[in-house]
Design a protein around this motif. Structure first.
Motif, short mmCIF file in Angstrom:
data_model
loop_
_atom_site.label_atom_id
_atom_site.label_comp_id
_atom_site.label_asym_id
_atom_site.label_seq_id
_atom_site.Cartn_x
_atom_site.Cartn_y
_atom_site.Cartn_z
N ASN A 83 -8.05 0.14 5.90
CA ASN A 83 -6.94 0.25 4.93
C ASN A 83 -7.39 -0.24 3.55
O ASN A 83 -7.03 0.36 2.52
N LEU A 84 -8.15 -1.32 3.54
CA LEU A 84 -8.67 -1.84 2.27
C LEU A 84 -9.56 -0.79 1.60
O LEU A 84 -9.48 -0.57 0.39
N GLY A 85 -10.38 -0.13 2.41
CA GLY A 85 -11.23 0.93 1.89
C GLY A 85 -10.42 2.03 1.24
O GLY A 85 -10.76 2.52 0.16
N ALA A 86 -9.31 2.40 1.88
CA ALA A 86 -8.46 3.46 1.35
C ALA A 86 -7.82 3.05 0.03
O ALA A 86 -7.74 3.85 -0.92
N ALA A 87 -7.37 1.81 -0.06
CA ALA A 87 -6.75 1.32 -1.30
C ALA A 87 -7.78 1.24 -2.43
O ALA A 87 -7.50 1.62 -3.57
N LEU A 88 -8.98 0.79 -2.10
CA LEU A 88 -10.05 0.73 -3.10
C LEU A 88 -10.42 2.12 -3.60
O LEU A 88 -10.61 2.34 -4.81
N ALA A 89 -10.50 3.07 -2.68
CA ALA A 89 -10.84 4.44 -3.06
C ALA A 89 -9.77 5.03 -3.98
O ALA A 89 -10.08 5.74 -4.94
N HIS A 126 0.83 -1.20 0.00
CA HIS A 126 0.00 0.00 0.00
C HIS A 126 0.87 1.25 0.00
O HIS A 126 0.70 2.16 -0.81
N GLN A 127 1.82 1.30 0.92
CA GLN A 127 2.67 2.48 1.07
C GLN A 127 3.61 2.69 -0.11
O GLN A 127 4.01 3.81 -0.39
N SER A 128 3.92 1.62 -0.82
CA SER A 128 4.80 1.74 -1.99
C SER A 128 4.02 2.10 -3.25
O SER A 128 4.61 2.29 -4.31
N GLY A 129 2.69 2.19 -3.14
CA GLY A 129 1.86 2.57 -4.28
C GLY A 129 1.36 1.41 -5.12
O GLY A 129 0.73 1.63 -6.16
N ASN A 130 1.61 0.18 -4.67
CA ASN A 130 1.13 -0.99 -5.41
C ASN A 130 -0.27 -1.34 -4.90
O ASN A 130 -0.47 -2.34 -4.19
#
Length: 204
Positions: A32-38, A4-8
């Protein structure tokens, strides 16, 4: 989290989903999953994950704010406004996020046609930060909608003093038309069109 933090984000989403199959109660991971999905534009899925996380952590204003943003970005202004209001009511006066949230909430009110609420929310802030152009635009528009042309024009002039803006010139044209200043209104419309053309030319 490292993905997540590396942008993948695609791989992070898969990893979060895999973890949650074994640990569905992990609300922080679900957030965190919500943030990545958004981030990937999957707002409906993000909303679902944030809502599940909030069910476990109902007092977490960070998750609620992100839920509001997900609603906002998918164009669900009514629900975004509700979540932003809930967060705003809990922030202290010195919280650094308070002003950012006030602007988001003000835009929601404006888009819902609640001009009086825009003025009540943003008018006090306009005195403390006269250089905030987003605030001036939202407040100026709401004031013009309410028929407070003189005060609205003052807000729009703040924007024009800091550089030409198509939006500001269109609002000034609206104000001048109401004052029966057709010549001045035409000049502002012409300048708004010129500014818009300049922006479009920059795209190509």
């Amino acid at each position: 989290v490292e993905l997540h933090q590396s942008g993948n984000y695609p791989e992070a989403i898969l990893a979060y989903q895999s973890y949650l199959k074994a640990h569905p109660e992990a609300a922080a991971v679900r957030s965190n999953l919500g943030a990545a999905l958004a981030h990937e534009g999957r707002y409906s899925e993000a909303v679902d994950q944030y809502k599940q996380a909030l069910a476990a952590l109902p007092s977490n204003t960070g998750i609620r704010f992100n839920l509001g943003l997900a609603y906002y970005k998918q164009g669900d202004i009514e629900h975004a406004q509700s979540e932003f209001q809930a967060v705003y009511s809990k922030l202290s006066l010195d919280d650094p996020q308070r002003k950012r949230l006030a602007l988001l909430l003000g835009e929601c009110y404006l888009r819902q046609g609640e001009d009086a609420r825009v003025v009540a929310l943003l008018d006090p802030l306009s005195q403390t930060d006269p250089n905030d152009m987003a605030l001036a635009y939202l407040l100026g528009t709401a004031l013009l909608h309410q028929g407070q042309d003189e005060r609205g024009a003052l807000m729009i002039q703040r924007i024009l003093k800091n550089g030409d803006s198509a939006e500001a010139h269109m609002l000034m044209a609206f104000t001048r038309m109401k004052a029966n200043d057709k010549k001045g209104a035409k000049e502002d419309v012409d300048r708004a069109l010129a500014e818009s053309f300049t922006r479009l030319s920059g795209v190509f």
